[in-house]
Write an enzyme that holds these catalytic residues in place. Structure first.
Site, PDB file in Angstrom:
ATOM      1  N   ALA A  65       0.858  -1.181   0.000  1.00 19.12           N
ATOM      2  CA  ALA A  65       0.000   0.000   0.000  1.00 19.12           C
ATOM      3  C   ALA A  65       0.896   1.234   0.000  1.00 19.12           C
ATOM      4  O   ALA A  65       2.057   1.172   0.406  1.00 19.12           O
ATOM      5  CB  ALA A  65      -0.901  -0.015   1.227  1.00 19.12           C
ATOM      6  N   GLY A 109       0.676  -5.067   1.018  1.00 15.47           N
ATOM      7  CA  GLY A 109      -0.527  -5.186   0.188  1.00 15.47           C
ATOM      8  C   GLY A 109      -0.237  -5.839  -1.159  1.00 15.47           C
ATOM      9  O   GLY A 109      -1.141  -6.430  -1.766  1.00 15.47           O
ATOM     10  N   GLU A 112      -0.426  -9.426  -0.457  1.00 12.02           N
ATOM     11  CA  GLU A 112      -1.834  -9.739  -0.196  1.00 12.02           C
ATOM     12  C   GLU A 112      -2.641  -9.762  -1.490  1.00 12.02           C
ATOM     13  O   GLU A 112      -3.502 -10.618  -1.694  1.00 12.02           O
ATOM     14  CB  GLU A 112      -2.409  -8.718   0.792  1.00 12.02           C
ATOM     15  CG  GLU A 112      -1.786  -8.885   2.183  1.00 12.02           C
ATOM     16  CD  GLU A 112      -2.127  -7.741   3.128  1.00 12.02           C
ATOM     17  OE1 GLU A 112      -1.956  -6.562   2.740  1.00 12.02           O
ATOM     18  OE2 GLU A 112      -2.567  -8.023   4.251  1.00 12.02           O
ATOM     19  N   GLU A 132       4.818  -5.013   7.291  1.00 13.23           N
ATOM     20  CA  GLU A 132       4.072  -3.937   7.954  1.00 13.23           C
ATOM     21  C   GLU A 132       4.529  -3.691   9.379  1.00 13.23           C
ATOM     22  O   GLU A 132       4.461  -2.572   9.887  1.00 13.23           O
ATOM     23  CB  GLU A 132       2.561  -4.248   7.946  1.00 13.23           C
ATOM     24  CG  GLU A 132       1.890  -4.130   6.593  1.00 13.23           C
ATOM     25  CD  GLU A 132       1.900  -5.406   5.770  1.00 13.23           C
ATOM     26  OE1 GLU A 132       2.713  -6.314   6.073  1.00 13.23           O
ATOM     27  OE2 GLU A 132       1.111  -5.508   4.828  1.00 13.23           O
TER      28      GLU A 132
HETATM   29  N1  CO8 Z   1       4.598   3.187  -0.670  1.00 17.38           N
HETATM   30  C1  CO8 Z   1       4.981   4.343  -1.230  1.00 17.38           C
HETATM   31  N2  CO8 Z   1       6.125   4.496  -1.916  1.00 17.38           N
HETATM   32  C2  CO8 Z   1       6.938   3.425  -2.022  1.00 17.38           C
HETATM   33  C3  CO8 Z   1       6.583   2.175  -1.471  1.00 17.38           C
HETATM   34  C4  CO8 Z   1       5.349   2.094  -0.768  1.00 17.38           C
HETATM   35  N3  CO8 Z   1       4.906   0.928  -0.233  1.00 17.38           N
HETATM   36  N4  CO8 Z   1       7.567   1.299  -1.737  1.00 17.38           N
HETATM   37  C5  CO8 Z   1       8.491   1.972  -2.439  1.00 17.38           C
HETATM   38  N5  CO8 Z   1       8.107   3.255  -2.618  1.00 17.38           N
HETATM   39  C6  CO8 Z   1       8.833   4.319  -3.331  1.00 17.38           C
HETATM   40  C7  CO8 Z   1      10.000   4.815  -2.511  1.00 17.38           C
HETATM   41  O1  CO8 Z   1       9.574   5.760  -1.564  1.00 17.38           O
HETATM   42  C8  CO8 Z   1      10.874   5.397  -3.587  1.00 17.38           C
HETATM   43  O2  CO8 Z   1      10.363   6.635  -3.954  1.00 17.38           O
HETATM   44  P1  CO8 Z   1      11.398   7.891  -4.187  1.00 17.38           P
HETATM   45  O3  CO8 Z   1      12.267   7.469  -5.325  1.00 17.38           O
HETATM   46  O4  CO8 Z   1      10.481   9.032  -4.501  1.00 17.38           O
HETATM   47  O5  CO8 Z   1      12.158   8.033  -2.920  1.00 17.38           O
HETATM   48  C9  CO8 Z   1      10.636   4.467  -4.769  1.00 17.38           C
HETATM   49  O6  CO8 Z   1       9.408   3.790  -4.504  1.00 17.38           O
HETATM   50  C10 CO8 Z   1      11.727   3.415  -4.918  1.00 17.38           C
HETATM   51  O7  CO8 Z   1      11.847   2.758  -3.686  1.00 17.38           O
HETATM   52  P2  CO8 Z   1      13.249   2.558  -2.950  1.00 17.38           P
HETATM   53  O8  CO8 Z   1      14.172   3.672  -3.272  1.00 17.38           O
HETATM   54  O9  CO8 Z   1      12.976   2.291  -1.513  1.00 17.38           O
HETATM   55  O10 CO8 Z   1      13.763   1.237  -3.702  1.00 17.38           O
HETATM   56  P3  CO8 Z   1      14.759   0.140  -3.142  1.00 17.38           P
HETATM   57  O11 CO8 Z   1      15.096  -0.735  -4.292  1.00 17.38           O
HETATM   58  O12 CO8 Z   1      15.865   0.751  -2.373  1.00 17.38           O
HETATM   59  O13 CO8 Z   1      13.893  -0.706  -2.047  1.00 17.38           O
HETATM   60  C11 CO8 Z   1      11.932  -1.840  -1.273  1.00 17.38           C
HETATM   61  C12 CO8 Z   1      12.797  -1.452  -2.486  1.00 17.38           C
HETATM   62  C13 CO8 Z   1      12.706  -2.827  -0.384  1.00 17.38           C
HETATM   63  C14 CO8 Z   1      10.702  -2.545  -1.816  1.00 17.38           C
HETATM   64  C15 CO8 Z   1      11.558  -0.597  -0.458  1.00 17.38           C
HETATM   65  O14 CO8 Z   1      11.040   0.373  -1.352  1.00 17.38           O
HETATM   66  C16 CO8 Z   1      10.548  -0.834   0.603  1.00 17.38           C
HETATM   67  O15 CO8 Z   1      10.863  -1.373   1.657  1.00 17.38           O
HETATM   68  N6  CO8 Z   1       9.263  -0.413   0.359  1.00 17.38           N
HETATM   69  C17 CO8 Z   1       8.212  -0.488   1.326  1.00 17.38           C
HETATM   70  C18 CO8 Z   1       7.717  -1.910   1.485  1.00 17.38           C
HETATM   71  C19 CO8 Z   1       6.626  -1.966   2.552  1.00 17.38           C
HETATM   72  O16 CO8 Z   1       6.849  -1.670   3.709  1.00 17.38           O
HETATM   73  N7  CO8 Z   1       5.392  -2.396   2.150  1.00 17.38           N
HETATM   74  C20 CO8 Z   1       4.286  -2.471   3.026  1.00 17.38           C
HETATM   75  C21 CO8 Z   1       3.450  -1.233   2.943  1.00 17.38           C
HETATM   76  S1  CO8 Z   1       2.121  -1.203   4.118  1.00 17.38           S
HETATM   77  C22 CO8 Z   1       0.980  -2.214   3.389  1.00 17.38           C
HETATM   78  O17 CO8 Z   1       1.117  -2.685   2.304  1.00 17.38           O
HETATM   79  C23 CO8 Z   1      -0.263  -2.442   4.170  1.00 17.38           C
HETATM   80  C24 CO8 Z   1      -1.338  -3.049   3.287  1.00 17.38           C
HETATM   81  C25 CO8 Z   1      -2.664  -2.812   3.942  1.00 17.38           C
HETATM   82  C26 CO8 Z   1      -3.793  -2.804   2.952  1.00 17.38           C
HETATM   83  C27 CO8 Z   1      -5.041  -2.414   3.643  1.00 17.38           C
HETATM   84  C28 CO8 Z   1      -6.244  -2.356   2.755  1.00 17.38           C
HETATM   85  C29 CO8 Z   1      -7.499  -2.470   3.458  1.00 17.38           C
END
Ligand code: CO8
Length: 258
Positions: A65, A109, A112, A132
């Site tokens: 998400a 997400g 999921e 998360e």
């Molecule tokens: N949300 C928003 N932006 C994101 C997300 C995200 N989940 N993941 C990556 N991005 C963005 C980064 O902020 C970055 O943006 P910018 O270049 O502007 O800084 C860009 O994507 C590239 O990301 P990274 O530079 O971090 O790329 P890396 O290769 O270094 O790392 C990762 C990749 C490991 C995937 C890292 O981006 C990461 O850890 N992302 C977050 C993963 C995460 O925590 N996911 C869980 C999110 S919470 C969730 O999903 C809850 C679901 C609930 C649903 C409920 C519905 C009812």
């Protein structure tokens, strides 16, 4: 309908949806989820379509998400506002099969969403996780419920509590994904599987999907009873007559979805 966060393509009897927010690793914001919901519904009601594939990019199926969008939500925003629940369950209402073709990150997400699909084909670089807990929250779209059913309580606890990622090989061993293929073969393999399904009788395909899904919601005896009723119902279709006649006549069946 014009989409910005997904790409929708029709390839013969298969609808291909590509998640497309490359700058945010396909983070699932409201707009993307709305577009995904609309595309899924339109494919489900399109009589020419018999199977659906959802994929992302080589780097990310979806990294979860959208954290930036939800960081400042209050409890009331999430509870009353329906901001982050809208459309998350649309995929479960789809009656045609949906295959997830996952390369790269399928996190939060994104994992999921993949699990809400009927099965997952993974590229060798796929990584699954429910991180998360590191954000001070927990999976909110079924992760704590579908992971234990898919890969056992022990592995589900491990992933949700430690936030570690599972690679494609482990995901296949654990039963989370049905096949692992080289990255360059992913779409070809998923589309071939979708085309195979699309060559079958659509009503029978839908009955099988309904019956397998019933296994998650009911007791074994009720599930077997449900399956038997659908098996009996299949004998009311023209396609069952055609399928069995074709076998006996040593030819390929031509199904009419009747
Ligand atoms: N949300 C928003 N932006 C994101 C997300 C995200 N989940 N993941 C990556 N991005 C963005 C980064 O902020 C970055 O943006 P910018 O270049 O502007 O800084 C860009 O994507 C590239 O990301 P990274 O530079 O971090 O790329 P890396 O290769 O270094 O790392 C990762 C990749 C490991 C995937 C890292 O981006 C990461 O850890 N992302 C977050 C993963 C995460 O925590 N996911 C869980 C999110 S919470 C969730 O999903 C809850 C679901 C609930 C649903 C409920 C519905 C009812």
């Amino acid at each position: 309908m014009e989409f910005e966060c997904i790409i929708l393509e029709i390839k013969e009897k298969v609808g291909l949806i590509t998640l497309h927010r490359p700058k945010a690793l396909n983070a699932l914001n409201d707009q993307l989820m709305n577009e995904l919901g609309s595309a899924l519904k339109s494919l489900d009601s399109n009589e020419a379509i018999q199977c659906i594939v959802i994929t992302g990019s080589e780097k990310a199926f979806a990294a979860g998400a959208d954290i930036a969008a939800m960081a400042n939500y209050s409890f009331m925003d999430t509870y009353k506002g329906d901001y982050i629940t809208r459309n998350w369950e649309t995929i479960r209402q789809i009656r045609k099969p949906v295959i997830a073709a996952v390369a790269g990150y399928a996190l939060g997400g994104g994992c999921e969403l993949a699990m809400m699909c009927d099965f997952i084909i993974a590229a060798e670089n796929a990584k699954f996780g429910q991180p998360e807990i590191k954000l001070g929250t927990l999976p909110g779209a079924g992760g704590t419920q579908r992971l234990p059913r898919a890969i056992s309580k022990s592995k589900a606890m491990d992933m949700c509590l430690t936030a570690r990622m599972m690679d494609a090989a482990e995901a296949e061993r654990a039963g989370l994904v049905s096949r692992v293929v080289p990255l360059e073969m992913l779409l070809e393999e998923a589309m071939a599987a979708a085309s195979t399904i699309a060559s079958m009788s659509l009503p029978i395909v839908m009955m099988i999907k309904e019956s397998v899904n019933r296994a998650y919601e009911t007791t074994l005896s009720e599930g077997v009873h449900f399956e038997r009723r659908l098996f009996q119902a299949s004998f009311g279709t023209e396609d069952q007559k055609e399928g069995m006649a074709a076998f006996l006549e040593k030819r390929s069946a031509v199904f009419k979805n009747q």
